[in-house]
Design a protein around this motif. Structure first.
Motif, mmCIF file in Angstrom:
data_model
loop_
_atom_site.group_PDB
_atom_site.id
_atom_site.type_symbol
_atom_site.label_atom_id
_atom_site.label_comp_id
_atom_site.label_asym_id
_atom_site.label_seq_id
_atom_site.Cartn_x
_atom_site.Cartn_y
_atom_site.Cartn_z
ATOM 1 N N SER A 95 -39.902 8.716 9.617
ATOM 2 C CA SER A 95 -39.335 9.987 10.101
ATOM 3 C C SER A 95 -40.298 11.139 9.848
ATOM 4 N N PHE A 96 -40.985 11.084 8.719
ATOM 5 C CA PHE A 96 -41.948 12.135 8.371
ATOM 6 C C PHE A 96 -43.071 12.215 9.397
ATOM 7 N N TYR A 97 -43.701 11.070 9.698
ATOM 8 C CA TYR A 97 -44.819 11.082 10.637
ATOM 9 C C TYR A 97 -44.363 11.427 12.054
ATOM 10 N N ARG A 98 -43.146 11.022 12.411
ATOM 11 C CA ARG A 98 -42.613 11.401 13.721
ATOM 12 C C ARG A 98 -42.399 12.913 13.798
ATOM 13 N N LEU A 99 -41.908 13.508 12.712
ATOM 14 C CA LEU A 99 -41.695 14.952 12.658
ATOM 15 C C LEU A 99 -43.024 15.699 12.778
ATOM 16 N N ILE A 100 -44.038 15.251 12.039
ATOM 17 C CA ILE A 100 -45.352 15.908 12.081
ATOM 18 C C ILE A 100 -45.963 15.808 13.474
ATOM 19 N N ARG A 101 -45.841 14.640 14.105
ATOM 20 C CA ARG A 101 -46.379 14.477 15.464
ATOM 21 C C ARG A 101 -45.707 15.447 16.435
ATOM 22 N N ASN A 102 -44.392 15.577 16.320
ATOM 23 C CA ASN A 102 -43.651 16.464 17.214
ATOM 24 C C ASN A 102 -44.065 17.926 16.991
ATOM 25 N N ILE A 103 -44.158 18.347 15.726
ATOM 26 C CA ILE A 103 -44.562 19.717 15.418
ATOM 27 C C ILE A 103 -45.972 19.986 15.935
ATOM 28 N N ASN A 104 -46.888 19.067 15.688
ATOM 29 C CA ASN A 104 -48.277 19.274 16.096
ATOM 30 C C ASN A 104 -48.434 19.335 17.614
ATOM 31 N N GLN A 105 -47.683 18.520 18.321
ATOM 32 C CA GLN A 105 -47.762 18.534 19.770
ATOM 33 C C GLN A 105 -47.382 19.912 20.311
ATOM 34 N N ILE A 106 -46.352 20.509 19.732
ATOM 35 C CA ILE A 106 -45.871 21.813 20.197
ATOM 36 C C ILE A 106 -46.812 22.933 19.755
ATOM 37 N N LEU A 107 -47.247 22.890 18.479
ATOM 38 C CA LEU A 107 -48.127 23.943 17.958
ATOM 39 C C LEU A 107 -49.495 23.922 18.626
ATOM 40 N N GLN A 108 -50.030 22.750 18.846
ATOM 41 C CA GLN A 108 -51.354 22.663 19.461
ATOM 42 C C GLN A 108 -51.345 23.160 20.899
ATOM 43 N N GLU A 109 -50.261 22.863 21.609
ATOM 44 C CA GLU A 109 -50.181 23.264 23.014
ATOM 45 C C GLU A 109 -50.130 24.778 23.164
ATOM 46 N N LYS A 110 -49.388 25.448 22.282
ATOM 47 C CA LYS A 110 -49.200 26.886 22.440
ATOM 48 C C LYS A 110 -50.141 27.720 21.584
ATOM 49 N N TYR A 111 -50.499 27.241 20.390
ATOM 50 C CA TYR A 111 -51.243 28.086 19.451
ATOM 51 C C TYR A 111 -52.599 27.517 19.032
ATOM 52 N N ASN A 112 -52.904 26.290 19.428
ATOM 53 C CA ASN A 112 -54.152 25.667 19.000
ATOM 54 C C ASN A 112 -54.226 25.552 17.482
ATOM 55 N N ILE A 113 -53.088 25.268 16.862
ATOM 56 C CA ILE A 113 -53.024 25.039 15.417
ATOM 57 C C ILE A 113 -52.243 23.753 15.161
ATOM 58 N N ARG A 114 -52.376 23.193 13.963
ATOM 59 C CA ARG A 114 -51.702 21.941 13.666
ATOM 60 C C ARG A 114 -51.541 21.773 12.168
ATOM 61 N N ILE A 115 -50.680 20.829 11.784
ATOM 62 C CA ILE A 115 -50.525 20.445 10.381
ATOM 63 C C ILE A 115 -51.496 19.298 10.107
ATOM 64 N N THR A 116 -52.401 19.501 9.189
ATOM 65 C CA THR A 116 -53.325 18.440 8.797
ATOM 66 C C THR A 116 -52.667 17.568 7.732
ATOM 67 N N LEU A 117 -53.117 16.332 7.642
ATOM 68 C CA LEU A 117 -52.558 15.380 6.681
ATOM 69 C C LEU A 117 -53.535 15.146 5.517
ATOM 70 N N ASN A 118 -52.961 14.716 4.418
ATOM 71 C CA ASN A 118 -53.737 14.276 3.240
ATOM 72 C C ASN A 118 -54.783 15.277 2.765
ATOM 73 N N PRO A 119 -54.417 16.448 2.256
ATOM 74 C CA PRO A 119 -53.056 16.968 2.076
ATOM 75 C C PRO A 119 -52.565 17.738 3.304
ATOM 76 N N LEU A 120 -51.301 18.188 3.239
ATOM 77 C CA LEU A 120 -50.711 18.912 4.356
ATOM 78 C C LEU A 120 -51.047 20.397 4.276
ATOM 79 N N ASN A 121 -51.587 20.916 5.388
ATOM 80 C CA ASN A 121 -51.855 22.352 5.526
ATOM 81 C C ASN A 121 -51.752 22.720 6.993
ATOM 82 N N VAL A 122 -51.444 23.973 7.287
ATOM 83 C CA VAL A 122 -51.438 24.471 8.661
ATOM 84 C C VAL A 122 -52.796 25.104 8.922
#
Length: 493
Positions: free
Chosen positions: A116-143
């Protein structure tokens, strides 16, 4: 950014928006078709919303569903709730305050499985990258990503997520930020208004938090061009040291540049004089100035309008276009406040609104800016809100509505009604009382009057707006006349 809400949350939010916007009775079937759901789901939503929103009275009867609430309640209550309930937005807020977070920590905090965690991150990143060119990075997590857009996203988030006078930054004292903004703002001649101050305190605090975490906007250093603004101030080093201790950051020239980057960028001007002076040296500013100037001259001449603050309007158009998404409410996440405000302007002045929108679109294209709907909407708002005396000028240029007052009591009663209506109605009405003693229905129908008002019925009157006041108060009559005025004048514009 609605996609960051769960499907059920989006449906419930749209349900509340519809009930609040329309303010009428809806049958369940009608609402279900509008929201593309079953009536059963709708009933469950209504039951849930009645429990959650104490401020709203959601009524059910044979007439259907309707919502009512006190005038002190604003629609932002709805958006604050769904921001709070959204796991995606909650996670993004948590990452703003906590750098280098592990996936395990997030899973424990939000009770998520790894899947569920990785599915949530994928969904957030898809939306953020499309509109803002930003994303949540993994290991560790940062915007991370385009730092300008990261800062804009979070500035807009905190402006929408919390009530206007709330302070959402627990580790930074609000009074220190207030003192800091006030101190530096005195260096400009730009007026620090209530709304600007509250926007800037959110923006500067977001910028400060990102700076303290080590994030930088990659731009050519410009602080040397602006250092003269503050270096000669009395006790400037002591003040910077004081604010640094209070805010937990060392105020170097680079820190100041990063903090005030919105004002230090090229082609942002604090005064019309600065902009006009820059046209002699900068070709882009020269082009923008002349395009905005031509736009205002063409529009004002076409509608017979004055622009009392002509040079300031050129500056506002120029600055708004160049800032793009560096201003709070230039775009929105959930709460589309600008569309609501622009919608009022468009309803009242549809032709003028369309012409302004088209002219601004051409300005954006000619300047090579992004002509997306959000940028254009923000520019239209700027013109309507910053053009001094625009709205009364547009209203006064409309044809007056002629109203005939007839009383079956006596002439004095008709005159007293006219005295009252002249005081409470707009200046766009011309009131007259009936003088002729033997007027016929046919003569009333052929008269010059747009509206006939009488305290008795005239059943066969055709071709005229007629208001019978036998069951109305004078204030209710005022309301009906003003409504008629807007109906008349929308057709003219």
């Amino acid at each position: 950014m609605l996609e960051l809400l769960a499907k059920k949350q989006r449906r419930q939010m749209r349900l509340l928006e519809t009930l609040i916007r329309e303010k009428r009775w809806f049958h369940l079937k009608e609402l279900a078709e509008m929201l593309d759901c079953t009536e059963r789901s709708l009933k469950e939503d209504l039951s849930n919303l009645r429990t959650v929103f104490d401020d709203f009275l959601i009524e059910s009867s044979t007439n259907g569903i309707k919502i009512s609430y006190d005038d002190s309640i604003g629609i932002e209550v709805v958006y604050h709730h769904f921001f709070k309930e959204s796991v995606a937005f909650s996670l993004l807020e948590y990452l703003f305050f906590h750098k280098d977070v592990s996936a395990d920590r997030i899973c424990r905090r939000y009770d998520l499985s790894q899947q569920s965690f990785y599915r949530l991150i994928r969904n957030i990143n898809q939306i953020l990258q499309e509109k803002y060119n930003i994303r949540i990075t993994l290991n560790p997590l940062n915007v991370e990503g385009d730092e300008i857009d990261v800062r804009f996203f979070y500035s807009q988030y905190f402006a929408e997520r919390y009530y206007y006078l709330d302070w959402p930054f627990p580790d930074i004292r609000e009074q220190v930020i207030t003192d800091f903004i006030t101190f530096f703002y005195k260096l400009t001649d730009y007026p620090l208004s209530f709304s600007l101050f509250h926007s800037y305190r959110i923006m500067l605090t977001v910028y400060l938090c990102r700076i303290k975490q080590g994030y930088r906007i990659e731009l050519a250093n410009k602080y040397g061009q602006y250092a003269y603004l503050y270096q000669d101030l009395p006790k400037i080093n002591e003040m910077l040291h004081y604010f640094g201790l209070q805010l937990g950051v060392e105020f170097t020239e680079e820190t100041i540049e990063q903090l005030f980057i919105i004002f230090l960028q090229k082609r942002f001007y604090f005064s019309p004089e600065d902009l006009i002076a820059a046209t002699k040296e900068d070709a882009v500013t020269y082009k923008s100035y002349n395009l905005a100037k031509e736009l205002l001259e063409r529009t004002s001449q076409a509608y017979g309008l004055e622009v009392p603050n002509f040079d300031e309007m050129i500056m506002h158009i120029h600055n708004t276009a160049h800032l793009e998404r560096r201003e709070i409410f230039a775009e929105y996440l959930l709460y589309d406040t600008k569309s609501n405000t622009n919608g009022d302007y468009k309803t009242l002045f549809p032709k003028f609104y369309q012409d302004v929108e088209e002219s601004l679109y051409q300005y954006l294209v000619a300047m090579g800016f992004h002509e997306n709907p959000e940028n254009l909407k923000h520019l239209v708002y700027t013109v309507f809100s910053h053009w001094e005396t625009l709205l009364p000028q547009l209203l006064r240029r409309r044809k007056a509505v002629k109203v005939l007052i007839i009383s079956r009591f006596d002439d004095n009663h008709a005159r007293s009604m006219i005295d009252f209506l002249k005081f409470y109605c707009t200046d766009n009405f011309e009131f007259s009382q009936l003088i002729q003693h033997d007027v016929t229905i046919s003569e009333l129908e052929k008269s010059e009057y747009d509206v006939i008002v009488a305290n008795f019925m005239i059943p066969k009157l055709k071709g005229k707006d007629f208001i019978c006041t036998s069951s109305l108060t004078l204030l209710e009559l005022v309301e009906k006349l003003n409504t008629l005025f807007y109906d008349f004048t929308r057709q003219e514009d």
